[in-house]
Design a protein around this motif. Structure first.
Motif, PDB file in Angstrom:
ATOM      1  N   GLU A 240       0.829  -1.210   0.000  1.00  0.00           N
ATOM      2  CA  GLU A 240       0.000   0.000   0.000  1.00  0.00           C
ATOM      3  C   GLU A 240       0.863   1.260   0.000  1.00  0.00           C
ATOM      4  OE1 GLU A 240      -4.086  -1.191   2.406  1.00  0.00           O
ATOM      5  OE2 GLU A 240      -2.305  -0.634   3.556  1.00  0.00           O
ATOM      6  N   GLY A 241       1.895   1.274   0.828  1.00  0.00           N
ATOM      7  CA  GLY A 241       2.753   2.451   0.918  1.00  0.00           C
ATOM      8  C   GLY A 241       3.641   2.632  -0.309  1.00  0.00           C
ATOM      9  N   ARG A 242       4.267   1.562  -0.749  1.00  0.00           N
ATOM     10  CA  ARG A 242       5.167   1.645  -1.910  1.00  0.00           C
ATOM     11  C   ARG A 242       4.421   2.028  -3.183  1.00  0.00           C
ATOM     12  NH1 ARG A 242      10.212  -2.411  -2.463  1.00  0.00           N
ATOM     13  NH2 ARG A 242      10.709  -2.753  -0.255  1.00  0.00           N
ATOM     14  N   THR A 243       3.251   1.434  -3.372  1.00  0.00           N
ATOM     15  CA  THR A 243       2.504   1.709  -4.594  1.00  0.00           C
ATOM     16  C   THR A 243       2.074   3.172  -4.644  1.00  0.00           C
ATOM     17  OG1 THR A 243       1.698  -0.580  -4.606  1.00  0.00           O
ATOM     18  CG2 THR A 243       0.538   0.996  -6.018  1.00  0.00           C
ATOM     19  N   LEU A 244       1.679   3.711  -3.509  1.00  0.00           N
ATOM     20  CA  LEU A 244       1.306   5.129  -3.483  1.00  0.00           C
ATOM     21  C   LEU A 244       2.494   6.008  -3.837  1.00  0.00           C
ATOM     22  CD1 LEU A 244      -0.663   7.422  -2.926  1.00  0.00           C
ATOM     23  CD2 LEU A 244      -0.054   7.265  -0.494  1.00  0.00           C
ATOM     24  N   ARG A 245       3.666   5.699  -3.295  1.00  0.00           N
ATOM     25  CA  ARG A 245       4.858   6.495  -3.614  1.00  0.00           C
ATOM     26  C   ARG A 245       5.174   6.416  -5.098  1.00  0.00           C
ATOM     27  NH1 ARG A 245       6.455   4.221   1.372  1.00  0.00           N
ATOM     28  NH2 ARG A 245       7.772   2.632   0.388  1.00  0.00           N
ATOM     29  N   GLU A 246       5.012   5.243  -5.699  1.00  0.00           N
ATOM     30  CA  GLU A 246       5.273   5.076  -7.122  1.00  0.00           C
ATOM     31  C   GLU A 246       4.238   5.828  -7.951  1.00  0.00           C
ATOM     32  OE1 GLU A 246       6.998   3.790 -10.714  1.00  0.00           O
ATOM     33  OE2 GLU A 246       7.750   4.020  -8.652  1.00  0.00           O
ATOM     34  N   ILE A 247       2.997   5.832  -7.526  1.00  0.00           N
ATOM     35  CA  ILE A 247       1.945   6.585  -8.223  1.00  0.00           C
ATOM     36  C   ILE A 247       2.284   8.073  -8.238  1.00  0.00           C
ATOM     37  CG2 ILE A 247      -0.463   7.367  -8.053  1.00  0.00           C
ATOM     38  CD1 ILE A 247      -1.119   4.531  -6.990  1.00  0.00           C
ATOM     39  N   ARG A 248       2.674   8.591  -7.098  1.00  0.00           N
ATOM     40  CA  ARG A 248       3.025  10.010  -7.006  1.00  0.00           C
ATOM     41  C   ARG A 248       4.250  10.323  -7.860  1.00  0.00           C
ATOM     42  NH1 ARG A 248       1.865  10.610  -0.455  1.00  0.00           N
ATOM     43  NH2 ARG A 248      -0.302  11.328  -0.653  1.00  0.00           N
ATOM     44  N   ARG A 249       5.220   9.397  -7.879  1.00  0.00           N
ATOM     45  CA  ARG A 249       6.416   9.609  -8.696  1.00  0.00           C
ATOM     46  C   ARG A 249       6.054   9.659 -10.179  1.00  0.00           C
ATOM     47  NH1 ARG A 249       9.964   7.317 -11.834  1.00  0.00           N
ATOM     48  NH2 ARG A 249       8.818   5.349 -11.891  1.00  0.00           N
ATOM     49  N   LEU A 250       5.164   8.780 -10.604  1.00  0.00           N
ATOM     50  CA  LEU A 250       4.751   8.744 -12.006  1.00  0.00           C
ATOM     51  C   LEU A 250       3.993  10.008 -12.395  1.00  0.00           C
ATOM     52  CD1 LEU A 250       3.580   5.017 -12.315  1.00  0.00           C
ATOM     53  CD2 LEU A 250       5.562   6.050 -13.435  1.00  0.00           C
ATOM     54  N   ILE A 251       3.163  10.505 -11.494  1.00  0.00           N
ATOM     55  CA  ILE A 251       2.395  11.727 -11.775  1.00  0.00           C
ATOM     56  C   ILE A 251       3.335  12.918 -11.951  1.00  0.00           C
ATOM     57  CG2 ILE A 251       0.754  13.406 -10.819  1.00  0.00           C
ATOM     58  CD1 ILE A 251      -0.705  11.071  -9.491  1.00  0.00           C
ATOM     59  N   ASP A 252       4.363  12.970 -11.106  1.00  0.00           N
ATOM     60  CA  ASP A 252       5.289  14.109 -11.151  1.00  0.00           C
ATOM     61  C   ASP A 252       6.401  13.939 -12.189  1.00  0.00           C
ATOM     62  OD1 ASP A 252       3.939  15.468  -9.176  1.00  0.00           O
ATOM     63  OD2 ASP A 252       5.065  14.504  -7.560  1.00  0.00           O
ATOM     64  N   GLY A 253       6.410  12.804 -12.883  1.00  0.00           N
ATOM     65  CA  GLY A 253       7.458  12.531 -13.860  1.00  0.00           C
ATOM     66  C   GLY A 253       7.251  13.284 -15.158  1.00  0.00           C
ATOM     67  N   ASN A 254       8.208  13.143 -16.037  1.00  0.00           N
ATOM     68  CA  ASN A 254       8.187  13.878 -17.306  1.00  0.00           C
ATOM     69  C   ASN A 254       7.064  13.446 -18.238  1.00  0.00           C
ATOM     70  OD1 ASN A 254      10.424  15.372 -16.560  1.00  0.00           O
ATOM     71  ND2 ASN A 254      11.866  13.851 -17.376  1.00  0.00           N
ATOM     72  N   GLY A 255       6.506  12.251 -17.983  1.00  0.00           N
ATOM     73  CA  GLY A 255       5.477  11.746 -18.878  1.00  0.00           C
ATOM     74  C   GLY A 255       4.103  12.352 -18.653  1.00  0.00           C
ATOM     75  N   THR A 256       3.960  13.171 -17.617  1.00  0.00           N
ATOM     76  CA  THR A 256       2.654  13.747 -17.297  1.00  0.00           C
ATOM     77  C   THR A 256       2.640  15.237 -17.614  1.00  0.00           C
ATOM     78  OG1 THR A 256       2.463  12.179 -15.461  1.00  0.00           O
ATOM     79  CG2 THR A 256       0.918  14.025 -15.501  1.00  0.00           C
ATOM     80  N   ALA A 257       1.660  15.650 -18.370  1.00  0.00           N
ATOM     81  CA  ALA A 257       1.526  17.078 -18.680  1.00  0.00           C
ATOM     82  C   ALA A 257       1.284  17.852 -17.386  1.00  0.00           C
ATOM     83  CB  ALA A 257       0.359  17.288 -19.645  1.00  0.00           C
ATOM     84  N   GLU A 258       1.947  19.025 -17.274  1.00  0.00           N
ATOM     85  CA  GLU A 258       1.867  19.787 -16.023  1.00  0.00           C
ATOM     86  C   GLU A 258       0.435  20.185 -15.676  1.00  0.00           C
ATOM     87  OE1 GLU A 258       4.534  22.960 -15.339  1.00  0.00           O
ATOM     88  OE2 GLU A 258       6.274  21.923 -16.175  1.00  0.00           O
ATOM     89  N   ASN A 259      -0.379  20.450 -16.670  1.00  0.00           N
ATOM     90  CA  ASN A 259      -1.747  20.857 -16.378  1.00  0.00           C
ATOM     91  C   ASN A 259      -2.621  19.694 -15.890  1.00  0.00           C
ATOM     92  OD1 ASN A 259      -1.744  19.579 -18.884  1.00  0.00           O
ATOM     93  ND2 ASN A 259      -3.498  20.763 -19.636  1.00  0.00           N
ATOM     94  N   ARG A 260      -2.110  18.460 -16.032  1.00  0.00           N
ATOM     95  CA  ARG A 260      -2.856  17.286 -15.570  1.00  0.00           C
ATOM     96  C   ARG A 260      -2.503  16.920 -14.136  1.00  0.00           C
ATOM     97  NH1 ARG A 260      -6.937  15.144 -16.956  1.00  0.00           N
ATOM     98  NH2 ARG A 260      -6.264  12.983 -16.857  1.00  0.00           N
ATOM     99  N   ARG A 261      -1.332  17.348 -13.673  1.00  0.00           N
ATOM    100  CA  ARG A 261      -0.838  16.896 -12.369  1.00  0.00           C
ATOM    101  C   ARG A 261      -1.732  17.290 -11.199  1.00  0.00           C
ATOM    102  NH1 ARG A 261       5.577  18.260 -13.459  1.00  0.00           N
ATOM    103  NH2 ARG A 261       5.847  16.685 -15.120  1.00  0.00           N
ATOM    104  N   PRO A 262      -2.186  18.540 -11.096  1.00  0.00           N
ATOM    105  CA  PRO A 262      -3.042  18.909  -9.954  1.00  0.00           C
ATOM    106  C   PRO A 262      -4.331  18.080  -9.887  1.00  0.00           C
ATOM    107  CG  PRO A 262      -2.217  20.876 -11.051  1.00  0.00           C
ATOM    108  CD  PRO A 262      -1.864  19.717 -11.924  1.00  0.00           C
ATOM    109  N   LYS A 263      -4.927  17.816 -11.041  1.00  0.00           N
ATOM    110  CA  LYS A 263      -6.170  17.047 -11.081  1.00  0.00           C
ATOM    111  C   LYS A 263      -5.949  15.621 -10.589  1.00  0.00           C
ATOM    112  CE  LYS A 263     -10.058  15.904 -14.106  1.00  0.00           C
ATOM    113  NZ  LYS A 263     -10.622  16.035 -15.469  1.00  0.00           N
ATOM    114  N   LEU A 264      -4.836  15.026 -11.025  1.00  0.00           N
ATOM    115  CA  LEU A 264      -4.537  13.656 -10.627  1.00  0.00           C
ATOM    116  C   LEU A 264      -4.186  13.576  -9.144  1.00  0.00           C
ATOM    117  CD1 LEU A 264      -2.477  12.488 -13.732  1.00  0.00           C
ATOM    118  CD2 LEU A 264      -4.746  11.680 -13.055  1.00  0.00           C
ATOM    119  N   HIS A 265      -3.374  14.528  -8.663  1.00  0.00           N
ATOM    120  CA  HIS A 265      -3.039  14.544  -7.236  1.00  0.00           C
ATOM    121  C   HIS A 265      -4.297  14.745  -6.384  1.00  0.00           C
ATOM    122  CE1 HIS A 265       1.243  14.086  -7.050  1.00  0.00           C
ATOM    123  NE2 HIS A 265       1.473  15.064  -7.921  1.00  0.00           N
ATOM    124  N   ASN A 266      -5.201  15.549  -6.856  1.00  0.00           N
ATOM    125  CA  ASN A 266      -6.448  15.782  -6.133  1.00  0.00           C
ATOM    126  C   ASN A 266      -7.282  14.497  -6.059  1.00  0.00           C
ATOM    127  OD1 ASN A 266      -8.513  17.531  -4.866  1.00  0.00           O
ATOM    128  ND2 ASN A 266      -9.676  17.112  -6.733  1.00  0.00           N
TER     129      ASN A 266
END
Length: 372
Positions: free
Chosen positions: A32-58
């Motif tokens: 549970e903990g590791r997967t969440l950290r990996e999800i957050r890392r993927l969202i903040d990575g170069n593959g995610t458009a910056e305008n999409r990041r706040p929506k996904l984090h929310n």
């Protein structure tokens, strides 16, 4: 953001093993903990458009639960099906029971359940005072009052149909002498709800009524002729202590998609107490359970490794209890069991990391689809 992959159905299976269930609970908390950290890392990575990041984090923030200052993404958000036998069945139900304050969210994370194991174990495996050694030999080892109290507090009046994701729980019914599978999909179906929608606490008692330890669990059930009778259930672990094959078949029945199967054990012995070639009842009375469980578990793994040839689609996590003889009711071994789990998590670091990356990518792909 993440590379689109063929849709995969993720399935979790949890073995029986009494108090040793804290081992899979701790492994799941790590996932549970590791997967969440990996999800957050993927969202903040170069593959995610910056305008999409706040929506996904929310969207993630509405799902995340916090336990002892740490964030976790609940098991019910990572898997599509959970199966469990005995203590694994109790875990499976507890991980999918909805929060009374928000029916769409789980009441417990694995991290929370791992923390509750010690207190619950002392209530469940508490011998009654004043019982002679002869009476203990003739009757079950424990009163069911303790486990009923714990499970009532855990599930209250929640029914099987309310599980957040499908669950599969094996038990054995003694009156008609047949294997019985409690399935939340049948409990929720209109045509079978009236006969299959049991209370979660009753299902938990049915799958964990280990012979010689607890009394059979009695409750009303319906036979094939639609007749109601007083059924008597015992521990599902007597034939499916490693329920991963049951889970695999159930998943195949649900969908034609690829399956990712994660199977968690409660620890197996590295050695067996020696007896003579003509050892009798006294030697085998309790030990036979361990032989049956270990042999059946190895058989299930053998079968699954031949069905699922891609090692990235089947993960079996089973620590070896080297030099330890920890019985399923040994509440005094809690500290030792925690150390076993912690050391095993370190040993399996790379495989856990690989699994959590897979779960994170799958979760984000699903989240992207929901928010597109």
């Amino acid at each position: 953001m993440t590379e689109k992959q063929k849709t995969v159905l993720s399935v979790l299976s949890i073995d029986g093993g009494g108090i040793r269930g804290i081992i899979p609970a701790m492994i799941l908390a790590e996932i549970e903990g590791r997967t969440l950290r990996e999800i957050r890392r993927l969202i903040d990575g170069n593959g995610t458009a910056e305008n999409r990041r706040p929506k996904l984090h929310n969207a993630i923030s509405k799902i995340v639960k916090t336990e002892n200052g740490k964030d976790f993404i609940p098991v019910s958000k990572l898997f599509n099906l959970v199966a469990g036998a005995s203590t694994g069945g109790i875990l499976a139900l507890a991980l999918t029971v909805p929060d009374p304050q928000d029916k769409k969210q789980p009441k417990y994370t694995a991290a929370k359940l791992a923390n509750l194991y010690e207190a619950d174990g002392k209530k469940i495996f508490r011998r009654l005072p004043g019982i002679s050694s002869i009476a203990r030999f003739l009757k079950v080892k424990y009163s069911s009052k303790g486990i009923k109290c714990v499970l009532n507090g855990r599930f209250r009046e929640t029914r099987l149909s309310e599980a957040l994701i499908p669950v599969l729980i094996p038990s054995y019914e003694m009156i008609q002498q047949r294997a019985w599978f409690f399935r939340s999909t049948r409990a929720a179906a209109d045509e079978t709800q009236s006969t299959c929608d049991f209370l979660m606490k009753d299902v938990a008692l049915a799958t964990s009524a280990a012979p010689t330890y607890f009394s059979r669990h009695q409750m009303d059930a319906t036979d094939d002729e639609k007749r109601t009778y007083k059924a008597e259930f015992i521990d599902g672990g007597i034939y499916a202590n490693h329920p991963a094959m049951c889970a695999f078949v159930e998943a195949r029945d649900m969908t034609g998609k690829d399956i990712l199967l994660v199977s968690l054990g409660t620890g197996e012995r590295s050695s067996f107490p020696k007896g003579g070639p003509r050892s009798g009842f006294i030697f085998w009375a309790r030990r036979i359970f361990n032989v049956i469980f270990d042999g059946a578990s190895d058989t299930v793994r053998y079968q699954l490794e031949r069905f699922i040839t891609d090692c990235r689609r089947f993960y079996r996590f089973q620590p070896v209890l080297t030099g330890k003889n920890i019985e399923l009711d040994d509440v005094g071994a809690m500290t030792e069991l925690k150390e076993v789990a912690k050391e095993f998590i370190k040993q399996e670091d790379s495989r856990l990391e690989e699994l959590c990356c897979c779960l994170a990518k799958r979760f984000l792909n699903q989240l992207e689809d929901e928010n597109s």
